[in-house]
Design an enzyme around this catalytic site. Sequence first.
Site, short mmCIF file in Angstrom:
data_model
loop_
_atom_site.label_atom_id
_atom_site.label_comp_id
_atom_site.label_asym_id
_atom_site.label_seq_id
_atom_site.Cartn_x
_atom_site.Cartn_y
_atom_site.Cartn_z
NE ARG A 294 73.71 51.35 83.44
CZ ARG A 294 72.73 52.24 83.55
NH1 ARG A 294 72.49 53.10 82.58
NH2 ARG A 294 71.98 52.27 84.63
CE1 TYR A 434 74.72 41.62 85.90
CE2 TYR A 434 74.78 40.69 88.10
CZ TYR A 434 75.26 40.74 86.82
OH TYR A 434 76.26 39.90 86.47
CD GLU A 435 76.10 48.41 86.73
OE1 GLU A 435 76.34 47.64 87.68
OE2 GLU A 435 76.24 49.65 86.81
N GLY A 436 71.03 48.25 86.03
CA GLY A 436 69.99 48.94 85.25
C GLY A 436 69.23 47.95 84.39
CD GLN A 441 71.16 49.74 80.65
OE1 GLN A 441 71.86 50.55 80.03
NE2 GLN A 441 71.33 49.51 81.95
#
Lengths: 591, 591
Positions: A294, A434-436, A441
């Site tokens: 992240r 992406y990546e959450g 977040q």
Amino acid sequence: MPIYNAPVKDIQFLLHDVLKVTETGVPGYEEMEADFTSAVLEEAGKVARDVLTPLNASGDAEGCTLENGVVRTPKGFDKAFAAMKEGGWTALDCDPEYGGQGLPYLMGTAVGEIFVSANMAFNMYQGLTHGAYSAIHAHGTDEQKTKYLPKMVSCDWTGTMNLTEPHCGTDLGLMRTKAEPQDDGSYAISGQKIFISAGEHDLAENIIHLVLAKAPGGGEGTKGISLFIVPKFLVNDDGSLGAHNGVTVGSIEHKMGIHANSTCMMNYDGAKGWLLGDMHKGMRAMFTMMNEARVGVGLQGYAVAVPAYQNAVAYARDRLQGRAVTGVENPNGPADPLIVHPDIRRNLMDQKSFIEGARAFTFWGAHLIDRSVRMGDADAEGLISLLTPVIKGFQTDKGFEMAVQAQQVYGGHGYIEEGGMSQFVRDARITQIYEGANGIQALDLVGRKLAQDGGKHVMAFFEMIKAFIKENQDDAQMTPFTDPLKAASKDLQAAAMYFMQNGVKNPNNALSGSYDFMHMMGHVCLGLMWARMAKAALAGLEAGTGDKDFLEAKIATGHYYMTRQLPATSMHLSRISSGADPVMALAAEAF
Amino acid sequence: MPIYNAPVKDIQFLLHDVLKVTETGVPGYEEMEADFTSAVLEEAGKVARDVLTPLNASGDAEGCTLENGVVRTPKGFDKAFAAMKEGGWTALDCDPEYGGQGLPYLMGTAVGEIFVSANMAFNMYQGLTHGAYSAIHAHGTDEQKTKYLPKMVSCDWTGTMNLTEPHCGTDLGLMRTKAEPQDDGSYAISGQKIFISAGEHDLAENIIHLVLAKAPGGGEGTKGISLFIVPKFLVNDDGSLGAHNGVTVGSIEHKMGIHANSTCMMNYDGAKGWLLGDMHKGMRAMFTMMNEARVGVGLQGYAVAVPAYQNAVAYARDRLQGRAVTGVENPNGPADPLIVHPDIRRNLMDQKSFIEGARAFTFWGAHLIDRSVRMGDADAEGLISLLTPVIKGFQTDKGFEMAVQAQQVYGGHGYIEEGGMSQFVRDARITQIYEGANGIQALDLVGRKLAQDGGKHVMAFFEMIKAFIKENQDDAQMTPFTDPLKAASKDLQAAAMYFMQNGVKNPNNALSGSYDFMHMMGHVCLGLMWARMAKAALAGLEAGTGDKDFLEAKIATGHYYMTRQLPATSMHLSRISSGADPVMALAAEAF
């Protein structure tokens, strides 16, 4: 074609004047003398300029193609990838035991920014491999490490992460991909995964897929999930490649941006896989890498804004349009350059002050990861865990916004694909997703990280800011930094207090304000970074060392951030304090 | 494929409950009874759903192509354009003397929103024709009107506006296109124009270009500019088409969005043109249409966000992911729908409260244009002149932002082109740029409109808000609207005061804050709109007329805007009050 120049001077300033890396005592940092880091960064800048930047626009225009199960990357990517391998760039911060150069993560981050800025889509092939490398490095058996890591460090083999399925993105508990135990100790993996970056391509001999799947007996939801190593080609004991595994690419996605990175739907049809880490602890294994991944996306968020900014500046200096309202500045030309106009300045200063602040924040985060990993510093680990969703969510939102502002400087010319500004916007957009996705977040920050370890880390964060303010507020040159920081930090604390007082009786009172809190905290962090940079710049001016113009520009840019961006915290606090009622008032059918 | 449903109920509410059109006394409004407008809007909604929406995604994917000087629009556009003509939709608010239906501009605006939402790129062919129609209608001779308008009203011929050249966008004084007077009273037009929307295409028999060019003797800069009618095919006295004029398309642009609209580089090579309006008064002729054109783009700004919002809502209701933190809401499903999550609500409420507020603002603006044009109401003319840059700049910035937020609801699926959410974002982006980039709108607002007629219009605007607050603040149900409106309006007045006190000694003190002022004023205007809508909704509830759920949702959505959006004004005021110094501190070479 867009230009890109690696900001070596800015990076050096952060490493040596602000973070003072060689004085930190972090093992490995002793190597990072100014001459050494400068040489590495300059060299990376050359690769970025000569090899990667020229392929950015062409890669976007051409995209990837899938034919007969083979994904072709855009023209020139194979040669560029070979050059990256040959230069040792893929091995920079990897473990020397497996062929890496063992440099700190911070150094990898600094170089990473340069490569991402030059060609984000290209850099993902290597970036995802690094993520898979880290997972195997952290959780693999010695045999697995020996088998896979050397080839992944060199990027002869690349890696992927397979989480998402058509019906489950954020909610991995809904996962359907199955792992059936086999007699030989391996597992037969079956299922469909989507949005797999670099899932299939023509840049490497082999692709090592890390796949989340459900093995029998783990229970419901995410509890039953394990992580598996599934190589595209099976690897023999002597390291040679064997049969094609039961994994194929079903299709590639047509995306808004990062066209040059192949985003694949992958079909696993009884593919041979091997458990990585503990059975039914796949989520935990993923999460140990989450901070790094992240922070990496948070880096992309501002790094893609860097070339957008540089090109906007170049355009604003060249394009003659209108006259300065305070008097002609280019009397020999038919008009003044755009950069004389206050609203263009406002736009460029927004970009500059964000980018430099975000760079400092990201480097600080990378430094905390180094402290955590290389020194076992638990406070650093707690702090970076707290800051990670802010680095990811705030920086990608703002990075996108700044790419849009850079495009705006070009007027109509910014909307034309050939100008290259549209690509920065389209590429930047994915970092918010992406990546959450960034809403996740915010949820992670407010729903989990604030209360982690009894709220210890957020309290330490506030204490750190308080200490900094106390230490510097008597310095008249620092008060333009410490005063706004104090006010912003007070707003942030008031918001945290609101959550504590109102979140218990109704958690929606906290979660309705989570997104605002993430942004608020981002502003406070960038305010802190600017205060630290100002302090370093003032020290440099005082000492008469360094480039006076450069240091004065740092202070002026910091002033801008403090006066023009930090006031956002009071708006966020107002929103947060209105609680859940306005947000949740409507019935679902009333939308 | 994305859905779209015309928001007839919301539009009816504005026309009849908020604006109360039939009670206004505006000539022509007496026709706009609720049954009539409802029938028109329902019919427009059908065309939008059945004819235009299905071509939106395919038009984007296919785009326009240029071959041998001919531009082909995407498949199906010809039939859809024929359907629009046949239905009389192109003639709605045009002058009956030339075949129009003579409906008010407000009615054209309401229908226009529906068509723009369904297919923005398609609607531009007609929209630009309307702009050219208005110019000829306002400035043409009787002969010119008779010759061109009937065919333009029916869209047998379409129109264009030719302003921009490669080296001049905003700064039209740099223009190079020349008009040489000919013996027959016509002019020979030579030069190159770029970014000409609908400059060449296959939807009409003829294209009537309106071209800004410099004729001899007008002096330097914009003073020498005149406006010319340059038809693609010359028109004989009997109305038949003659020879191809000396105007050709050089290329079409590859753009970030609105792919289905052909954006052309046009070459004028001694093309025959006829003066439109007064010699050397071309800029003035353009500016008389500017309010209408800019309000039209402001409409696009929110109208493209409408389908984005509708699809985000549909996705949030359907997609099952995670569980509500306050308790399971879909016990029979594997997860709850996205719409239970507070941060998804926050996102959707941002969109809903903006869209409905912007629609009210735009309709109010259209109503002011009607008052100005149909009643000669000078106050209305002054007010819409003041509000126009706000409608254009604020609404297109926010509309884009909301399209991005709608895309975000889809997570990774929003980034895939086939899902259609990317197109809304890419299409929306142009609205911030064309018809005067938003920085220019801010400059127009602060540098010109605030002080226009001695500041009379902005003072009238503040008086109007003050009167509204005074009239309603004793109503307890209205105080959640009047109190925030009062605070926001006070911030806006303080900013205007700051400009007055500091702009004289240094105009950069005003212009550095122009963009913030534009946004601040946008929030105040939407706050006023929400207060008016709340009042109408409360009256409806009190009277027991109308749909209770609908009216209560209006009030709740208004509450959201007042509590969650209006606090932005204090942030903007802080920024503005910091003046020019932080913005202008750096030397141009320090960027």
